[in-house]
Design a protein around this motif. Structure first.
Motif, mmCIF file in Angstrom:
data_model
loop_
_atom_site.group_PDB
_atom_site.id
_atom_site.type_symbol
_atom_site.label_atom_id
_atom_site.label_comp_id
_atom_site.label_asym_id
_atom_site.label_seq_id
_atom_site.Cartn_x
_atom_site.Cartn_y
_atom_site.Cartn_z
ATOM 1 N N SER A 159 -2.532 7.846 6.211
ATOM 2 C CA SER A 159 -1.159 7.836 5.671
ATOM 3 C C SER A 159 -1.060 8.820 4.513
ATOM 4 O O SER A 159 -0.092 9.585 4.410
ATOM 5 C CB SER A 159 -0.783 6.443 5.139
ATOM 6 N N SER B 37 -5.262 4.028 6.083
ATOM 7 C CA SER B 37 -4.500 4.287 4.859
ATOM 8 C C SER B 37 -4.752 5.704 4.380
ATOM 9 O O SER B 37 -3.832 6.386 3.918
ATOM 10 C CB SER B 37 -4.918 3.327 3.754
ATOM 11 N N THR C 87 -2.329 0.633 9.308
ATOM 12 C CA THR C 87 -0.877 0.566 9.381
ATOM 13 C C THR C 87 -0.576 -0.579 10.342
ATOM 14 O O THR C 87 -1.439 -0.991 11.108
ATOM 15 C CB THR C 87 -0.243 1.887 9.864
ATOM 16 N N SER D 212 -4.830 -2.905 0.252
ATOM 17 C CA SER D 212 -4.571 -2.635 1.667
ATOM 18 C C SER D 212 -3.106 -2.976 1.931
ATOM 19 O O SER D 212 -2.776 -4.072 2.368
ATOM 20 C CB SER D 212 -5.508 -3.487 2.524
ATOM 21 N N ASN E 70 1.629 2.297 2.054
ATOM 22 C CA ASN E 70 0.374 2.985 1.706
ATOM 23 C C ASN E 70 0.649 4.126 0.717
ATOM 24 O O ASN E 70 -0.054 4.286 -0.281
ATOM 25 C CB ASN E 70 -0.291 3.562 2.962
#
Ligand code: BF8
Ligand code: SF4
Length: 639
Positions: A480, A477, A447, A554, A457
């Protein structure tokens, strides 16, 4: 700026409000203070490689200065800067691998207090390396494996052993033709730094090939070597259930957060927290609670089911709960700002690696031999801080989310074996062939406080799931996705019907309600597991990895590590999406070579390797671009 514009994590939003009231600065505000960012830096055309500069040359489309003092052009400067960034992404992973390698060596020699828990992994790697494994003692075998790995840091010629161990023959052929097979990780890193030094290499094509070579160093002597040796030492991950979000920090416990990357540190802290648990009870707490942040979280989550407090951008906010007795850090992605925040509370910030010191933190040295001493000392310090906790300052956002993790390739194969014991990959291949699974995308990386935390994400993932794309995930990620319910069977509501049916069938064959729509495969070095999965699928199909209907993404990258990992996957022939600031747009040549966008430059990574860079900030658009590419690759396979 509204707090709700900075993150979609409601727990982090609540703590940002607390930080504001208490007048504590965090990365989220500091990111705003840096705006607007310098365009020369953003587009990669600022050169600080010598003291005649810094020089900045014209970025795309504008008129202005075309060359630096030495005559370097935008193409040359951008390519050099990118190589330099990729080296900075690769080196921490190579150091990580070297540290685990020395720990394994010392363990095998009986000098370090770790055990070899991954017997199966050790034997399978020993066999693949051509060692005699039958009747050989585990310590002896581990020692031999470690000595071969050590050659990847010492040999002056030949090809990286870990590349030969893990790469597909077809890929090796491609890389050999381009003369980018690496031999020794340290040598290649020194070579790349030498290339980028003032007055050395200026041919952008050669620099770009240097970038791809560094991607292979990252892939094999960074990612794969780290994962393999960690699995030998700590065991291969198995399916686990855990909890996510700040609510995993527990008010009535002594709380220790482990943050960073090196499991030799975090595993020892966990071990000692269990040994000293009763001492917490003697202090009136219910016990000791370990929570994870960043990739230390991933390592402990995958193998021990430890819960995850938060991911990169909000690391400081974990301290702002007021309920952490200690935060233990090792290396990579540790914000220096943590020290300033810890000062406002009773939390002790403790660094551990002998060559990574943090200003304002105390330090307890980790070495393989002294690991137990470190673990005990850290846990005892946390216990001592518990009575100092100021209850008036404690505020832990409520609520946790259930998540599954532990999806090593071995675990995935075992789950599939419930459907077909003789040929476990076949059910997956059939689902892909029928279109029930359109393709596979890895959601990886970070992040970044520059963009709203967890939004891209999760949005990229959801758009792909809706289109029946299976998601595998690593790094921050994965956190997330975990915080937002996508690592749990409950996340199936976001999937297309076909994908949901496949995941339900595999889950139910294994006594679970369903598999989650995103399979958590581990930390950032565990992107090696994703590579292993791709190689296994490609081998089973008799095709090259570059032909598979897969991609990597990403969406909230911040670390150069995300770029070096991405480079590795492009070299494998996989398209890689990044969502934030690719510092390449100042050079038409570099941009065209990597993204294969139309231009005069004739050679692209897409043609040479079969993979390219997708630079797209909009999550839905990014997902759609990956889907289009997956469909194109499916067609080429006749699907
Ligand atoms: O190695 S995902 S923010 S913690 S760089 Fe850093 Fe990015 Fe997190 Fe793990 Ni990976
Ligand atoms: Fe300027 Fe060349 Fe020095 Fe870079 S290397 S700072 S472009 S003179």
């Amino acid at each position: 700026v509204l707090i709700t514009d900075l993150t979609i994590d409601t727990g982090v939003q609540e703590l940002l409000g607390k930080a504001e009231q208490e007048n504590i600065e965090t990365a989220f505000q500091r990111a705003k203070e840096q705006e607007p960012h310098c365009k020369f830096g953003l587009t990669g055309v600022c050169c600080r490689r010598c003291l005649q500069g810094p020089c900045k040359v014209t970025f795309n489309g504008n008129k202005g200065i075309k060359r630096g003092v030495c005559g370097a052009t935008a193409d040359q400067i951008v390519a050099r800067n990118l190589l330099s960034l990729i080296v900075e992404g690769t080196t921490p992973h190579v150091e990580h691998a070297r540290e685990i390698l020395h720990t394994l060596l010392e363990t095998a020699e009986g000098k370090a207090p770790y055990e070899i828990k991954g017997k199966d992994k050790l034997i399978s790697i020993g066999k693949k390396l051509g060692l005699t494994v039958d009747g050989v003692e585990l310590d002896k075998l581990a020692h031999e494996v470690a000595l071969i790995a050590l050659q990847d840091f010492q040999q002056q010629s030949g090809v990286s052993h870990w590349l030969r161990l893990r790469a597909q023959d077809k890929s090796i052929e491609t890389w050999e033709k381009l003369n980018i097979l690496p031999s020794n990780a340290h040598l290649e890193i020194a070579n790349a730094i030498n290339k980028t030094a003032m007055g050395c290499e200026s041919d952008p094509v050669s620099l770009l090939l240097g970038i791809m070579k560094m991607g292979l160093v990252e892939g094999y002597d960074g990612l794969h070597l780290s994962t393999d040796l960690q699995d030998i030492l700590f065991g291969t991950p198995r399916l686990v259930k855990t909890q996510y979000r700040m609510g995993v920090i527990k008010e009535d416990y002594v709380n220790i957060a482990v943050h960073g990357h090196i499991p030799m540190v975090s595993e020892k802290v966990l071990e000692w927290s269990r040994k000293l648990n009763d001492e917490a009870k003697a202090l009136g707490a219910k016990g000791i609670n370990i929570v994870g942040i960043c990739c230390s979280a991933n390592e402990l989550l995958m193998r021990q089911g430890v819960s995850v407090a938060t991911n990169y951008a909000s690391q400081e906010l974990a301290i702002i709960t007021g309920a952490l007795e200690a935060m233990v850090v090792d290396a990579q992605c540790i914000m220096p700002g943590l020290a300033q925040v810890a000062e406002c509370y009773h939390t002790e910030l403790i660094s551990t690696l002998p060559n990574i010191k943090i200003e304002g933190a105390s330090h307890v040295d980790w070495t393989p031999e002294e690991a137990d001493k470190m673990g005990e000392e850290i846990v005892r310090r946390a216990l001592a801080h518990y009575p100092e906790r100021d209850q008036a300052k404690v505020q832990i956002p409520e609520g946790t989310v259930e998540a599954y993790a532990g999806f090593s390739v071995e675990q995935i194969v075992e789950l599939l074996a419930a459907l077909n014991g003789a040929d476990p990959l076949l059910p997956l291949i059939e689902a892909i062939a029928k279109g029930d699974i359109l393709g596979v995308v890895a959601i990886v990386g970070c992040t970044n406080p520059k963009v709203k935390q967890d939004l891209a994400n999760t949005e990229v993932a959801k758009e792909l799931m809706r289109n029946n794309v299976l998601i595998v995930a690593t790094g921050c990620s994965a956190h997330s996705l975990g915080k937002n319910g996508l690592l749990s069977p409950a996340g199936l509501e976001y999937c297309g019907e076909k994908l949901a049916n496949v995941l339900t069938a595999i889950g139910q064959a294994n006594g679970l309600p369903a598999l989650p729509p995103a399979l958590h495969m581990g930390s950032c070095v565990d992107n090696s597991r994703i590579d292993d999965l791709l190689v296994a699928l490609a081998n089973r199909l008799g095709v090259g990895v570059r032909e598979l209907p897969v991609a990597g993404s990403s969406p909230e990258n911040h670390s150069p590590k995300a770029l070096s990992i991405g480079t590795f996957f492009i070299a494998q022939g996989v398209d890689v999406h990044i969502g934030v600031n690719a510092p390449i747009t100042g050079s038409p040549l570099v941009e065209q070579a990597l993204t294969a966008n139309k231009g005069e430059f004739p050679v692209t990574t897409d043609e040479l390797f079969g993979g390219k860079l997708i630079y797209e900030a909009d999550p839905i658009q990014a997902a759609q671009t990956m889907i289009a590419r997956i469909i194109q690759k499916r067609k080429a396979l006749g699907l």
